[in-house]
Design a protein around this motif. Structure first.
Motif, PDB file in Angstrom:
ATOM      1  N   SER A 249       0.810  -1.202   0.000  1.00  0.00           N
ATOM      2  CA  SER A 249       0.000   0.000   0.000  1.00  0.00           C
ATOM      3  C   SER A 249       0.847   1.256   0.000  1.00  0.00           C
ATOM      4  O   SER A 249       0.373   2.345   0.214  1.00  0.00           O
ATOM      5  N   ASN A 250       2.162   1.083  -0.230  1.00  0.00           N
ATOM      6  CA  ASN A 250       3.060   2.232  -0.207  1.00  0.00           C
ATOM      7  C   ASN A 250       2.753   3.158  -1.369  1.00  0.00           C
ATOM      8  O   ASN A 250       2.349   2.740  -2.448  1.00  0.00           O
ATOM      9  N   THR A 251       2.967   4.420  -1.159  1.00  0.00           N
ATOM     10  CA  THR A 251       2.780   5.404  -2.215  1.00  0.00           C
ATOM     11  C   THR A 251       4.087   6.117  -2.469  1.00  0.00           C
ATOM     12  O   THR A 251       5.046   5.988  -1.730  1.00  0.00           O
ATOM     13  N   GLY A 252       4.102   6.914  -3.548  1.00  0.00           N
ATOM     14  CA  GLY A 252       5.311   7.664  -3.839  1.00  0.00           C
ATOM     15  C   GLY A 252       6.063   7.032  -4.998  1.00  0.00           C
ATOM     16  O   GLY A 252       5.762   5.943  -5.458  1.00  0.00           O
ATOM     17  N   THR A 253       7.084   7.734  -5.457  1.00  0.00           N
ATOM     18  CA  THR A 253       7.866   7.280  -6.596  1.00  0.00           C
ATOM     19  C   THR A 253       8.900   6.262  -6.155  1.00  0.00           C
ATOM     20  O   THR A 253       9.615   6.481  -5.199  1.00  0.00           O
ATOM     21  N   ARG A 254       8.976   5.148  -6.878  1.00  0.00           N
ATOM     22  CA  ARG A 254       9.950   4.099  -6.602  1.00  0.00           C
ATOM     23  C   ARG A 254      10.977   4.079  -7.722  1.00  0.00           C
ATOM     24  O   ARG A 254      10.689   4.431  -8.860  1.00  0.00           O
ATOM     25  N   ASN A 255      12.196   3.618  -7.376  1.00  0.00           N
ATOM     26  CA  ASN A 255      13.192   3.515  -8.429  1.00  0.00           C
ATOM     27  C   ASN A 255      12.907   2.298  -9.301  1.00  0.00           C
ATOM     28  O   ASN A 255      12.050   1.476  -9.013  1.00  0.00           O
ATOM     29  N   GLN A 256      13.668   2.144 -10.383  1.00  0.00           N
ATOM     30  CA  GLN A 256      13.383   1.107 -11.362  1.00  0.00           C
ATOM     31  C   GLN A 256      13.549  -0.290 -10.785  1.00  0.00           C
ATOM     32  O   GLN A 256      12.828  -1.210 -11.131  1.00  0.00           O
ATOM     33  N   THR A 257      14.507  -0.460  -9.850  1.00  0.00           N
ATOM     34  CA  THR A 257      14.735  -1.763  -9.244  1.00  0.00           C
ATOM     35  C   THR A 257      13.513  -2.243  -8.494  1.00  0.00           C
ATOM     36  O   THR A 257      13.112  -3.399  -8.573  1.00  0.00           O
ATOM     37  N   VAL A 258      12.867  -1.325  -7.743  1.00  0.00           N
ATOM     38  CA  VAL A 258      11.686  -1.689  -6.975  1.00  0.00           C
ATOM     39  C   VAL A 258      10.541  -2.050  -7.896  1.00  0.00           C
ATOM     40  O   VAL A 258       9.803  -3.002  -7.662  1.00  0.00           O
ATOM     41  N   ASN A 259      10.370  -1.277  -8.989  1.00  0.00           N
ATOM     42  CA  ASN A 259       9.260  -1.527  -9.896  1.00  0.00           C
ATOM     43  C   ASN A 259       9.357  -2.893 -10.570  1.00  0.00           C
ATOM     44  O   ASN A 259       8.356  -3.479 -10.935  1.00  0.00           O
ATOM     45  N   LYS A 260      10.583  -3.405 -10.731  1.00  0.00           N
ATOM     46  CA  LYS A 260      10.762  -4.703 -11.346  1.00  0.00           C
ATOM     47  C   LYS A 260      10.508  -5.840 -10.374  1.00  0.00           C
ATOM     48  O   LYS A 260      10.351  -6.979 -10.776  1.00  0.00           O
ATOM     49  N   SER A 261      10.494  -5.562  -9.105  1.00  0.00           N
ATOM     50  CA  SER A 261      10.321  -6.603  -8.106  1.00  0.00           C
ATOM     51  C   SER A 261       8.908  -7.164  -8.122  1.00  0.00           C
ATOM     52  O   SER A 261       7.933  -6.450  -8.294  1.00  0.00           O
ATOM     53  N   LYS A 262       8.793  -8.467  -7.947  1.00  0.00           N
ATOM     54  CA  LYS A 262       7.491  -9.123  -7.864  1.00  0.00           C
ATOM     55  C   LYS A 262       6.971  -9.150  -6.437  1.00  0.00           C
ATOM     56  O   LYS A 262       5.852  -9.597  -6.201  1.00  0.00           O
ATOM     57  N   GLY A 263       7.787  -8.706  -5.478  1.00  0.00           N
ATOM     58  CA  GLY A 263       7.398  -8.791  -4.082  1.00  0.00           C
ATOM     59  C   GLY A 263       7.627 -10.191  -3.534  1.00  0.00           C
ATOM     60  O   GLY A 263       8.048 -11.103  -4.249  1.00  0.00           O
ATOM     61  N   LEU A 264       7.349 -10.361  -2.254  1.00  0.00           N
ATOM     62  CA  LEU A 264       7.508 -11.679  -1.646  1.00  0.00           C
ATOM     63  C   LEU A 264       6.628 -12.704  -2.356  1.00  0.00           C
ATOM     64  O   LEU A 264       5.452 -12.460  -2.598  1.00  0.00           O
ATOM     65  N   GLN A 265       7.217 -13.837  -2.663  1.00  0.00           N
ATOM     66  CA  GLN A 265       6.472 -14.901  -3.332  1.00  0.00           C
ATOM     67  C   GLN A 265       6.326 -16.147  -2.466  1.00  0.00           C
ATOM     68  O   GLN A 265       5.500 -17.005  -2.753  1.00  0.00           O
ATOM     69  N   TRP A 266       7.141 -16.233  -1.394  1.00  0.00           N
ATOM     70  CA  TRP A 266       7.137 -17.425  -0.562  1.00  0.00           C
ATOM     71  C   TRP A 266       7.346 -17.064   0.911  1.00  0.00           C
ATOM     72  O   TRP A 266       8.003 -16.064   1.227  1.00  0.00           O
ATOM     73  N   VAL A 267       6.807 -17.904   1.768  1.00  0.00           N
ATOM     74  CA  VAL A 267       7.221 -17.943   3.169  1.00  0.00           C
ATOM     75  C   VAL A 267       7.852 -19.311   3.387  1.00  0.00           C
ATOM     76  O   VAL A 267       7.237 -20.345   3.079  1.00  0.00           O
ATOM     77  N   ILE A 268       9.082 -19.324   3.871  1.00  0.00           N
ATOM     78  CA  ILE A 268       9.802 -20.574   4.121  1.00  0.00           C
ATOM     79  C   ILE A 268       9.859 -20.800   5.628  1.00  0.00           C
ATOM     80  O   ILE A 268      10.440 -20.001   6.367  1.00  0.00           O
ATOM     81  N   ASP A 269       9.242 -21.869   6.055  1.00  0.00           N
ATOM     82  CA  ASP A 269       9.190 -22.210   7.477  1.00  0.00           C
ATOM     83  C   ASP A 269      10.334 -23.178   7.780  1.00  0.00           C
ATOM     84  O   ASP A 269      10.339 -24.313   7.296  1.00  0.00           O
ATOM     85  N   VAL A 270      11.303 -22.725   8.577  1.00  0.00           N
ATOM     86  CA  VAL A 270      12.496 -23.516   8.881  1.00  0.00           C
ATOM     87  C   VAL A 270      12.451 -23.960  10.338  1.00  0.00           C
ATOM     88  O   VAL A 270      12.226 -23.142  11.235  1.00  0.00           O
ATOM     89  N   THR A 271      12.663 -25.244  10.564  1.00  0.00           N
ATOM     90  CA  THR A 271      12.706 -25.790  11.918  1.00  0.00           C
ATOM     91  C   THR A 271      14.072 -26.427  12.150  1.00  0.00           C
ATOM     92  O   THR A 271      14.464 -27.344  11.422  1.00  0.00           O
ATOM     93  N   ILE A 272      14.790 -25.931  13.153  1.00  0.00           N
ATOM     94  CA  ILE A 272      16.119 -26.452  13.485  1.00  0.00           C
ATOM     95  C   ILE A 272      16.005 -27.360  14.707  1.00  0.00           C
ATOM     96  O   ILE A 272      15.397 -26.990  15.710  1.00  0.00           O
ATOM     97  N   ALA A 273      16.598 -28.539  14.615  1.00  0.00           N
ATOM     98  CA  ALA A 273      16.583 -29.493  15.729  1.00  0.00           C
ATOM     99  C   ALA A 273      18.009 -29.935  16.043  1.00  0.00           C
ATOM    100  O   ALA A 273      18.753 -30.335  15.140  1.00  0.00           O
ATOM    101  N   TYR A 274      18.375 -29.873  17.311  1.00  0.00           N
ATOM    102  CA  TYR A 274      19.682 -30.324  17.767  1.00  0.00           C
ATOM    103  C   TYR A 274      19.528 -31.662  18.498  1.00  0.00           C
ATOM    104  O   TYR A 274      18.546 -31.870  19.217  1.00  0.00           O
TER     105      TYR A 274
END
Length: 314
Positions: free
Chosen positions: A178-203
């Motif tokens: 929902s951000n507003t304002g002018t973004r640089n070209q790098t931001v405009n090319k971004s697709k945004g977050l596409q995944w959430v990776i759930d990591v579980t570490i066990a010792y």
């Protein structure tokens, strides 16, 4: 969402006095290494970061293009300056700072995440080590009729919600969320977050390793187990209430995974599979020696700087 074959990787740390092996389970996250993702991890010790860094070495450009959220105390360690330059975010814990820190986090993400071409962002939603938060979490769970957890604690919503709102959705004009304002070209090319990776570490035996163990290798040869599960961002709710329930459910699943691991010595196989395919990889010992040498040298220099400052002040 189809689950990939279970993958097992052993990293032999031959540069250390004892072998620290890492075995991976679950989804193969290499397939999405060049896509944007938020990584949520259970937190038991300072060694969790070392474990993740080792796991991600063969995941394309992830290590170079990831952003970390960590406690502000680490800003004053020997790697604090490196993290500042890298653009990581140091968050101050406690109710008195919570609202301001979330505002600072949002501003930090808008300023640095896309401008530095970051791909993955890593956070520990529990907000602290298991041993420090377990009792408080269990009291909160009992008071609010929530699940009683032993191997993990109930996660906190704040940082997770801010990250999802700021980085995931894009409008047709290329603006993020929902951000507003002018973004640089790098931001405009971004697709945004596409995944959430759930990591579980066990010792093994629920005995976490700290950074000192990784550096000095004084524990006998051991195997750390890391389980991955990937969620497409469209399956993750953005509204605060629904997201809280979703996040709680992930940590209930972590509790079940860890309970199974501590009972059997392994994570359960994916549904429909009886055995896991395995893959073994040995990291370059020269690279490991360079990393360890840098750790020792920076620690030694930092120690001397602190000694000098102490002498000057006192």
């Amino acid at each position: 969402f189809p689950t990939t074959d279970q993958n097992v990787k052993v990293i032999i740390c031959s540069a250390q006095r004892s072998q620290i092996n890492i075995t991976e389970w679950g989804d193969d996250v290499r397939d999405i290494s060049e896509e944007e993702a938020m990584v949520i991890v259970n937190h038991q010790s300072t060694g969790d970061v070392c474990t993740l860094m080792m796991c991600l070495q063969d995941k394309g450009t992830v290590v170079r293009k990831m952003m970390w959220l960590m406690d502000h105390v680490f800003k004053y360690t020997n790697f604090g300056l490196v993290s500042l330059i890298h653009g990581d975010f140091f968050i101050r814990q406690g109710k008195a700072h919570r609202d301001k820190q979330l505002v600072y986090l949002k501003e930090h993400l808008e300023k640095y995440y896309h401008s530095r071409d970051r791909k993955w962002i890593v956070l520990f939603p529990e907000g602290g080590f298991l041993r420090k938060r377990r009792e408080t979490s269990q009291m909160f769970a009992k008071k609010n009729s929530l699940p009683h957890l032993t191997h993990v604690t109930l996660p906190r919503l704040g940082a997770t919600h801010i990250i999802l709102k700021t980085l995931s959705a894009q409008q047709e004009n290329g603006s993020v969320g929902s951000n507003t304002g002018t973004r640089n070209q790098t931001v405009n090319k971004s697709k945004g977050l596409q995944w959430v990776i759930d990591v579980t570490i066990a010792y093994p035996k629920a005995r976490p390793m700290d950074i000192q163990t990784w550096i000095f290798g004084y524990r006998p040869p051991t195997v750390t187990h890391v389980h991955y599960r990937m969620y497409p961002i469209k399956e993750v709710p953005m509204e605060a209430g629904a997201l809280t329930d979703w996040l709680y459910q992930r940590f209930v699943e972590k509790e079940e995974l860890l309970a199974h691991f501590y009972d059997t010595g392994s994570f359960p196989p994916p549904e429909g599979q009886k055995e896991a395919a395995s893959r073994q990889m040995t990291l370059d010992p020269v690279w490991l020696c360079m990393v360890q040498s840098f750790a020792f040298a920076s620690g030694y220099m930092w120690y001397n700087v602190l000694q000098y400052l102490y002498c000057c002040l006192f």
